[in-house]
Design a protein around this motif. Structure first.
Motif, PDB file in Angstrom:
ATOM      1  N   VAL A 223      28.908  -3.585 -31.519  1.00  0.00           N
ATOM      2  CA  VAL A 223      29.264  -4.139 -32.822  1.00  0.00           C
ATOM      3  C   VAL A 223      29.880  -5.530 -32.676  1.00  0.00           C
ATOM      4  O   VAL A 223      29.644  -6.409 -33.509  1.00  0.00           O
ATOM      5  CB  VAL A 223      30.201  -3.177 -33.595  1.00  0.00           C
ATOM      6  CG1 VAL A 223      30.744  -3.813 -34.852  1.00  0.00           C
ATOM      7  CG2 VAL A 223      29.459  -1.891 -33.925  1.00  0.00           C
ATOM      8  N   LYS A 224      30.630  -5.762 -31.620  1.00  0.00           N
ATOM      9  CA  LYS A 224      31.196  -7.102 -31.395  1.00  0.00           C
ATOM     10  C   LYS A 224      30.094  -8.096 -31.066  1.00  0.00           C
ATOM     11  O   LYS A 224      30.159  -9.257 -31.472  1.00  0.00           O
ATOM     12  CB  LYS A 224      32.241  -7.085 -30.276  1.00  0.00           C
ATOM     13  CG  LYS A 224      33.569  -6.504 -30.684  1.00  0.00           C
ATOM     14  CD  LYS A 224      34.171  -7.184 -31.889  1.00  0.00           C
ATOM     15  CE  LYS A 224      34.718  -8.546 -31.566  1.00  0.00           C
ATOM     16  NZ  LYS A 224      35.361  -9.200 -32.711  1.00  0.00           N
ATOM     17  N   LEU A 225      29.071  -7.663 -30.320  1.00  0.00           N
ATOM     18  CA  LEU A 225      27.961  -8.552 -30.001  1.00  0.00           C
ATOM     19  C   LEU A 225      27.083  -8.817 -31.223  1.00  0.00           C
ATOM     20  O   LEU A 225      26.500  -9.885 -31.347  1.00  0.00           O
ATOM     21  CB  LEU A 225      27.107  -7.954 -28.880  1.00  0.00           C
ATOM     22  CG  LEU A 225      27.756  -7.937 -27.502  1.00  0.00           C
ATOM     23  CD1 LEU A 225      26.876  -7.154 -26.532  1.00  0.00           C
ATOM     24  CD2 LEU A 225      27.995  -9.348 -26.993  1.00  0.00           C
ATOM     25  N   ASN A 226      26.991  -7.842 -32.106  1.00  0.00           N
ATOM     26  CA  ASN A 226      26.152  -7.976 -33.292  1.00  0.00           C
ATOM     27  C   ASN A 226      26.820  -7.251 -34.455  1.00  0.00           C
ATOM     28  O   ASN A 226      26.549  -6.075 -34.697  1.00  0.00           O
ATOM     29  CB  ASN A 226      24.769  -7.386 -33.010  1.00  0.00           C
ATOM     30  CG  ASN A 226      23.793  -7.697 -34.108  1.00  0.00           C
ATOM     31  OD1 ASN A 226      24.151  -8.214 -35.168  1.00  0.00           O
ATOM     32  ND2 ASN A 226      22.547  -7.346 -33.883  1.00  0.00           N
ATOM     33  N   PRO A 227      27.707  -7.934 -35.196  1.00  0.00           N
ATOM     34  CA  PRO A 227      28.451  -7.288 -36.287  1.00  0.00           C
ATOM     35  C   PRO A 227      27.568  -6.624 -37.345  1.00  0.00           C
ATOM     36  O   PRO A 227      27.986  -5.673 -37.988  1.00  0.00           O
ATOM     37  CB  PRO A 227      29.264  -8.429 -36.898  1.00  0.00           C
ATOM     38  CG  PRO A 227      29.402  -9.426 -35.798  1.00  0.00           C
ATOM     39  CD  PRO A 227      28.125  -9.324 -35.004  1.00  0.00           C
TER      40      PRO A 227
END
Length: 160
Positions: A45-49
């Motif tokens: 999720v941090k890499l691709n919100p």
């Protein structure tokens, strides 16, 4: 053996495989193996919100299916365990779980005791579908709250 480990890590590497990795890690972490899936969900999720909801839903599905496997193993193990005598602590715990019934599976999200709880629910022959429904609710709440909280608490750790 070292080549095999590196190959496995490459296969499960984020973000190349993304949601499949979240599913596999969430499934495995729901078994009795000591593995946490939250860092994988948070990392994706941090890499691709934009992947927040898909990651939470896939993690919930994988972790719930792992819990269902625990339930089935407990159900099948009932015959073997019946051969052994039970301690007074064991008797109290079993009575408490029998009183709660399938609702005890809401606690399947807890660290350390949650995964064995699914196996015990099967061992006690609690109805499968209600147990599965309570597992889904508990595990979804865990991933939603933990991932959302981590995103809020650490907004600039990784990614944009």
């Amino acid at each position: 053996m070292e080549i095999w480990i590196h190959r496995l890590i490459e296969l499960l590497a984020l973000p190349e495989y993304g949601l499949s990795t979240v599913f596999v890690v969430s499934f495995i972490s729901a078994t009795l193996l000591p593995l946490g899936s939250e860092p994988v969900v948070f990392g994706l999720v941090k890499l691709n919100p934009a992947m927040f909801w898909p990651a939470v839903l896939v993690a919930t599905a994988g972790n719930t299916l792992g819990g269902a496997l625990d339930w089935w193993m407990g159900y099948e193990a009932h015959v073997v365990v019946d051969k052994f005598q039970h301690s007074s602590h064991h008797g109290r715990a079993v009575r408490w779980l029998e009183k709660l019934g399938p609702k005890a599976c809401l606690l399947s999200w807890l660290p350390v005791v949650g995964d064995p709880l699914c196996a015990v629910a099967g061992w006690l022959k609690f109805p499968f579908w209600p147990c599965l429904a309570y597992m889904v609710i508990g595990k979804f709440a865990r991933y939603f709250l933990m991932t959302g909280s981590l995103i809020w608490a650490f907004p600039g750790v990784i990614g944009p």
